[in-house]
Structures are given as C-alpha cells and as structure tokens.
Design an enzyme around this catalytic site. Structure first.
Site, PDB file in Angstrom:
ATOM      1  CG  HIS A 260      -3.310 -67.247  37.404  1.00  0.00           C
ATOM      2  ND1 HIS A 260      -3.660 -66.717  36.179  1.00  0.00           N
ATOM      3  CD2 HIS A 260      -2.081 -67.804  37.225  1.00  0.00           C
ATOM      4  CE1 HIS A 260      -2.694 -66.963  35.301  1.00  0.00           C
ATOM      5  NE2 HIS A 260      -1.714 -67.605  35.914  1.00  0.00           N
TER       6      HIS A 260
ATOM      7  CD  GLU B 233       0.350 -65.983  32.742  1.00  0.00           C
ATOM      8  OE1 GLU B 233       0.177 -66.464  33.872  1.00  0.00           O
ATOM      9  OE2 GLU B 233      -0.040 -66.541  31.698  1.00  0.00           O
TER      10      GLU B 233
ATOM     11  CG  HIS C 296       3.430 -67.472  36.815  1.00  0.00           C
ATOM     12  ND1 HIS C 296       3.559 -68.786  36.459  1.00  0.00           N
ATOM     13  CD2 HIS C 296       2.172 -67.121  36.419  1.00  0.00           C
ATOM     14  CE1 HIS C 296       2.446 -69.210  35.876  1.00  0.00           C
ATOM     15  NE2 HIS C 296       1.583 -68.214  35.852  1.00  0.00           N
TER      16      HIS C 296
HETATM   17 CO    CO Z   1      -0.195 -68.280  34.705  1.00  0.00          CO
END
Ligand code: CO
Length: 134
Positions: A7, A130, A79
C-alpha cells in the site's frame, strides 16, 4: 528482497473530504473509516486493482500522523509499504547494509495484523518505508 507494493499511505487533514474526493472525483471504491487506536490513526482503505491506498488521519493526541500534518498541512504521502517473505531476514540484511530500522528493530503488529518494520526515511531518499511480512 522486496516483493509487491502492499500500500501507499497518504496523511490527510480532512478524512471525509479526502474519502469523497477519491470516491467521487477519482471514481475509486472506498471503505468506511476504521479506527486503529493502537496506531493512533483512523484509516480509509481504497482498493485498487494492483495495490491499496490508505488515507490516514490522526486518532488521539499522540498520533504520529499529527506531527506529519503539522509539517505538511495540506497532507501528503506518508509512507510506502513493500511486502517481504521473511521480515527478520530482511531486517538483518538492511541493518548489515547500514540502513536504520526504526523502533529498535523489533517487528510490531501492523494495521493488517502482520509483522511490520519501518525504515528511516533519510536512508531512502526522504521516503518512510514500511516492510510487511506477507
Ligand atoms: Co502502512
């Protein structure tokens, strides 16, 4: 080492307005808002054919998103999340290459109930990364 883009997270100052924009202007399928108190965020998930967008809004007074919005009042990309097969192996490889793993390097349970780690944005051209064990 990194696999799929899981994502992209975008911090937004007005979650309802951002959700309406993605739904009505961009024509995306959007979820209801989901409170995640452990992470200090309210999230709207936007499912795309090949990945997800997560609209993040601060929840509670110690939200990590609030500081980001203070610096970026109109919102912005917070992020990107890449999938890895083995998060411990990924962490050890990154640490050996000198990349800074945030939070002491111990994986935490992320927003999807899977182990995650964050990497220092200064080591990746200004982007917070991440990693999520798929
Ligand atoms: Co995230």
């Amino acid at each position: 080492m990194i696999g799929k883009l899981n994502h992209i997270a975008i911090a937004v100052p007005d979650l309802a307005a951002a959700t309406a924009n993605y739904r009505d202007v961009l024509g995306a399928r959007v979820s209801e808002p989901v409170d995640e108190p452990d992470h200090g965020v309210t999230v709207v998930f936007i499912e795309l054919a090949n990945t997800k967008i997560e609209l993040l809004h601060p929840l509670g007074k110690d939200s990590p998103i609030q500081g980001f919005l203070n610096k970026n009042p109109s919102g912005g990309m917070h992020h990107v999340c890449f999938e890895v097969e083995d998060i411990i192996a990924a962490r050890d490889k990154l640490a050996a290459s000198g990349a800074r793993v945030l939070g002491g390097g111990e994986p935490k349970t992320g927003a999807h109930g899977k182990p995650v780690l964050f990497l220092h944005p200064k080591d990746f051209f200004g982007t917070l990364i991440e990693l999520e064990q798929a």
